[in-house]
Design a protein around this motif. Structure first.
Motif, PDB file in Angstrom:
ATOM      1  N   ILE A   1       9.575 -14.241  -8.410  1.00  0.00           N
ATOM      2  CA  ILE A   1      10.608 -13.502  -7.566  1.00  0.00           C
ATOM      3  C   ILE A   1       8.908 -12.392  -7.147  1.00  0.00           C
ATOM      4  O   ILE A   1       9.564 -12.082  -5.939  1.00  0.00           O
ATOM      5  CB  ILE A   1      11.905 -12.700  -8.192  1.00  0.00           C
ATOM      6  N   LEU A   2       8.520 -11.483  -7.273  1.00  0.00           N
ATOM      7  CA  LEU A   2       7.396 -10.986  -7.865  1.00  0.00           C
ATOM      8  C   LEU A   2       6.106 -11.363  -5.974  1.00  0.00           C
ATOM      9  O   LEU A   2       6.634 -12.975  -6.232  1.00  0.00           O
ATOM     10  CB  LEU A   2       7.387 -10.032  -8.388  1.00  0.00           C
ATOM     11  N   ILE A   3       6.495 -10.817  -5.579  1.00  0.00           N
ATOM     12  CA  ILE A   3       5.325 -10.913  -4.433  1.00  0.00           C
ATOM     13  C   ILE A   3       3.793 -10.264  -5.366  1.00  0.00           C
ATOM     14  O   ILE A   3       3.694  -8.851  -5.416  1.00  0.00           O
ATOM     15  CB  ILE A   3       5.499 -10.597  -3.167  1.00  0.00           C
ATOM     16  N   ASN A   4       2.986 -10.724  -5.373  1.00  0.00           N
ATOM     17  CA  ASN A   4       1.275 -10.734  -5.675  1.00  0.00           C
ATOM     18  C   ASN A   4       1.503  -9.591  -6.817  1.00  0.00           C
ATOM     19  O   ASN A   4       0.764  -8.794  -7.356  1.00  0.00           O
ATOM     20  CB  ASN A   4       1.272  -9.268  -4.785  1.00  0.00           C
ATOM     21  N   GLY A   5       2.020 -10.533  -7.493  1.00  0.00           N
ATOM     22  CA  GLY A   5       2.383 -10.656  -9.419  1.00  0.00           C
ATOM     23  C   GLY A   5       0.811 -10.720  -9.886  1.00  0.00           C
ATOM     24  O   GLY A   5       0.906 -10.102 -11.161  1.00  0.00           O
ATOM     25  N   ASP A   6      -0.408 -11.406  -8.880  1.00  0.00           N
ATOM     26  CA  ASP A   6      -1.489 -11.170 -10.132  1.00  0.00           C
ATOM     27  C   ASP A   6      -2.046 -10.214  -9.658  1.00  0.00           C
ATOM     28  O   ASP A   6      -3.116 -10.484 -10.103  1.00  0.00           O
ATOM     29  CB  ASP A   6      -1.829 -12.868 -10.100  1.00  0.00           C
ATOM     30  N   PHE A   7      -1.608  -9.591  -8.667  1.00  0.00           N
ATOM     31  CA  PHE A   7      -2.704  -8.206  -8.507  1.00  0.00           C
ATOM     32  C   PHE A   7      -3.844  -8.702  -7.518  1.00  0.00           C
ATOM     33  O   PHE A   7      -4.808  -8.009  -7.796  1.00  0.00           O
ATOM     34  CB  PHE A   7      -2.647  -7.465  -9.735  1.00  0.00           C
ATOM     35  N   SER A   8      -4.120 -10.100  -6.936  1.00  0.00           N
ATOM     36  CA  SER A   8      -4.964 -10.714  -6.453  1.00  0.00           C
ATOM     37  C   SER A   8      -5.162 -10.014  -4.989  1.00  0.00           C
ATOM     38  O   SER A   8      -6.405 -10.286  -4.117  1.00  0.00           O
ATOM     39  CB  SER A   8      -5.064 -12.037  -6.221  1.00  0.00           C
ATOM     40  N   ARG A   9      -3.538  -9.223  -4.370  1.00  0.00           N
ATOM     41  CA  ARG A   9      -4.030  -8.813  -2.429  1.00  0.00           C
ATOM     42  C   ARG A   9      -4.143  -7.638  -2.892  1.00  0.00           C
ATOM     43  O   ARG A   9      -3.398  -6.767  -3.518  1.00  0.00           O
ATOM     44  CB  ARG A   9      -3.171  -9.530  -2.049  1.00  0.00           C
ATOM     45  N   ALA A  10      -5.602  -7.036  -2.402  1.00  0.00           N
ATOM     46  CA  ALA A  10      -5.574  -5.827  -2.285  1.00  0.00           C
ATOM     47  C   ALA A  10      -5.946  -4.921  -0.656  1.00  0.00           C
ATOM     48  O   ALA A  10      -6.880  -4.951   0.062  1.00  0.00           O
ATOM     49  CB  ALA A  10      -6.506  -5.543  -3.390  1.00  0.00           C
ATOM     50  N   ASP A  11      -5.165  -5.248   0.295  1.00  0.00           N
ATOM     51  CA  ASP A  11      -5.576  -5.528   1.729  1.00  0.00           C
ATOM     52  C   ASP A  11      -6.277  -3.604   1.541  1.00  0.00           C
ATOM     53  O   ASP A  11      -6.262  -3.846   3.508  1.00  0.00           O
ATOM     54  CB  ASP A  11      -4.687  -6.234   2.563  1.00  0.00           C
ATOM     55  N   TYR A  12      -5.166  -3.100   1.213  1.00  0.00           N
ATOM     56  CA  TYR A  12      -5.290  -1.494   1.342  1.00  0.00           C
ATOM     57  C   TYR A  12      -6.427  -0.873   0.757  1.00  0.00           C
ATOM     58  O   TYR A  12      -6.523   0.053   1.258  1.00  0.00           O
ATOM     59  CB  TYR A  12      -4.326  -0.876   1.295  1.00  0.00           C
ATOM     60  N   GLY A  13      -7.307  -1.275  -0.069  1.00  0.00           N
ATOM     61  CA  GLY A  13      -8.474  -1.307  -0.223  1.00  0.00           C
ATOM     62  C   GLY A  13      -8.481  -1.524  -2.305  1.00  0.00           C
ATOM     63  O   GLY A  13      -7.432  -1.912  -2.232  1.00  0.00           O
ATOM     64  N   THR A  14      -9.653  -1.953  -2.370  1.00  0.00           N
ATOM     65  CA  THR A  14      -9.702  -2.427  -4.088  1.00  0.00           C
ATOM     66  C   THR A  14      -9.569  -0.682  -5.033  1.00  0.00           C
ATOM     67  O   THR A  14      -9.512  -0.971  -5.900  1.00  0.00           O
ATOM     68  CB  THR A  14     -10.620  -3.122  -4.072  1.00  0.00           C
ATOM     69  N   THR A  15      -9.984   0.018  -4.530  1.00  0.00           N
ATOM     70  CA  THR A  15      -9.302   1.543  -4.923  1.00  0.00           C
ATOM     71  C   THR A  15      -9.148   2.175  -3.831  1.00  0.00           C
ATOM     72  O   THR A  15      -9.002   2.703  -2.565  1.00  0.00           O
ATOM     73  CB  THR A  15     -11.008   2.089  -5.076  1.00  0.00           C
ATOM     74  N   VAL A  16      -7.956   2.798  -4.449  1.00  0.00           N
ATOM     75  CA  VAL A  16      -6.647   3.490  -3.445  1.00  0.00           C
ATOM     76  C   VAL A  16      -6.358   5.180  -3.500  1.00  0.00           C
ATOM     77  O   VAL A  16      -5.621   4.784  -5.127  1.00  0.00           O
ATOM     78  CB  VAL A  16      -5.729   2.635  -3.190  1.00  0.00           C
ATOM     79  N   THR A  17      -5.708   6.137  -3.317  1.00  0.00           N
ATOM     80  CA  THR A  17      -5.392   6.825  -4.306  1.00  0.00           C
ATOM     81  C   THR A  17      -4.505   7.869  -3.113  1.00  0.00           C
ATOM     82  O   THR A  17      -4.315   7.639  -2.045  1.00  0.00           O
ATOM     83  CB  THR A  17      -6.846   8.494  -4.358  1.00  0.00           C
ATOM     84  N   ASN A  18      -3.020   7.874  -3.776  1.00  0.00           N
ATOM     85  CA  ASN A  18      -1.655   8.856  -3.456  1.00  0.00           C
ATOM     86  C   ASN A  18      -2.847  10.850  -2.490  1.00  0.00           C
ATOM     87  O   ASN A  18      -3.276  11.260  -3.909  1.00  0.00           O
ATOM     88  CB  ASN A  18      -1.130   8.871  -3.845  1.00  0.00           C
ATOM     89  N   THR A  19      -2.230  10.626  -1.885  1.00  0.00           N
ATOM     90  CA  THR A  19      -2.535  12.167  -1.185  1.00  0.00           C
ATOM     91  C   THR A  19      -0.865  12.516  -1.073  1.00  0.00           C
ATOM     92  O   THR A  19      -0.928  14.387  -0.390  1.00  0.00           O
ATOM     93  CB  THR A  19      -2.839  12.072   0.227  1.00  0.00           C
ATOM     94  N   THR A  20       0.234  12.158  -1.453  1.00  0.00           N
ATOM     95  CA  THR A  20       1.410  12.378  -1.239  1.00  0.00           C
ATOM     96  C   THR A  20       1.978  12.387  -2.555  1.00  0.00           C
ATOM     97  O   THR A  20       1.955  10.599  -3.050  1.00  0.00           O
ATOM     98  CB  THR A  20       2.113  12.929  -0.124  1.00  0.00           C
ATOM     99  N   SER A  21       3.004  12.800  -2.787  1.00  0.00           N
ATOM    100  CA  SER A  21       4.457  11.886  -4.190  1.00  0.00           C
ATOM    101  C   SER A  21       5.070  11.467  -2.916  1.00  0.00           C
ATOM    102  O   SER A  21       5.895  12.255  -1.895  1.00  0.00           O
ATOM    103  CB  SER A  21       4.895  12.855  -5.018  1.00  0.00           C
ATOM    104  N   SER A  22       5.343  10.334  -3.465  1.00  0.00           N
ATOM    105  CA  SER A  22       6.183   8.890  -2.367  1.00  0.00           C
ATOM    106  C   SER A  22       6.633   8.294  -3.083  1.00  0.00           C
ATOM    107  O   SER A  22       5.182   7.398  -3.430  1.00  0.00           O
ATOM    108  CB  SER A  22       5.513   9.167  -0.622  1.00  0.00           C
ATOM    109  N   TYR A  23       7.594   7.510  -2.071  1.00  0.00           N
ATOM    110  CA  TYR A  23       8.680   5.936  -2.266  1.00  0.00           C
ATOM    111  C   TYR A  23       7.632   4.764  -2.080  1.00  0.00           C
ATOM    112  O   TYR A  23       7.946   4.058  -2.622  1.00  0.00           O
ATOM    113  CB  TYR A  23      10.040   6.506  -2.991  1.00  0.00           C
TER     114      TYR A  23
END
Length: 204
Positions: free
Chosen positions: A16-38
């Motif tokens: 049922i999950l999408i990208n369960g294999d973590f193969s898609r990284a369209d936001y970048g292969t390294t991403v860091t949060n700048t706030t606490s958010s859902y």
């Protein structure tokens, strides 16, 4: 459309999950949060809550197969809160028995919690009115598969209530701690089964 459950109508598979294999990284292969958010999207469809937490898309060999990995690092001492939202999950899956499973690689001696729940239907989906959770203590520095099975009975079935798949680790979690994930799967079943290889074309 990353936060919407789209693109699956022509594909009938068990995961049922999408990208369960973590193969898609369209936001970048390294991403860091700048706030606490859902709504902090890391790798496609996957969210980490806490400010300063980061993820890197990695690879590792698990059970003899080269896999993509979700390599999470804490920015503070809050721990890890990682989830995927399945749109309209209450309407689509209430009454079903679901099993969520994932490979985890633990580097600190704190339990990992795998959970399924329904959101409360608010705009932030910050509350959960059904939560089934299993607390696991897999070996350190070793890939181990964990799972939770639940009968997803929602007394408030609604198109605005979503199904949530969670991985959590909190307690004595020092800053710059690492938790690695791979091969996430959510299926209509009363037990975990072999990981499905989902065609890349529908990994939105």
């Amino acid at each position: 459309h990353d936060m919407d459950y789209v693109g699956r109508s022509e594909y009938v598979g068990k995961n049922i999950l999408i990208n369960g294999d973590f193969s898609r990284a369209d936001y970048g292969t390294t991403v860091t949060n700048t706030t606490s958010s859902y709504n902090n999207i890391m790798l496609n469809r996957w969210v980490m809550y806490y400010n300063g937490d980061s993820v890197t898309q990695g690879t590792d060999t698990i059970r003899g197969k080269l896999c993509y990995t979700f390599d999470a690092t804490t920015g503070g001492t809050d721990g890890f809160f990682i989830k995927q939202k399945v749109e309209n999950g209450s309407y689509r899956f209430s009454g079903d028995t679901l099993t969520g499973s994932i490979d985890v690689y633990r580097t600190i001696d704190e339990p990992i919690r795998i959970a399924l729940g329904f959101s409360n239907g608010t705009s932030t989906n910050s509350g959960y009115e059904q939560m089934d959770e299993v607390i696991c203590e897999p070996p350190l520095f070793e890939w181990t598969r964990i799972y939770v099975t639940a009968k997803m009975n929602d007394p408030y079935v609604s198109l605005t209530r979503h199904l949530m798949f969670f991985i959590k680790q909190y307690g004595n979690v020092p800053s710059v701690s690492v938790l690695k994930l791979a091969n996430a799967q959510l299926e209509r079943n009363d037990r975990p089964t072999a990981v499905e290889d989902v065609p890349p074309a529908i990994q939105l």
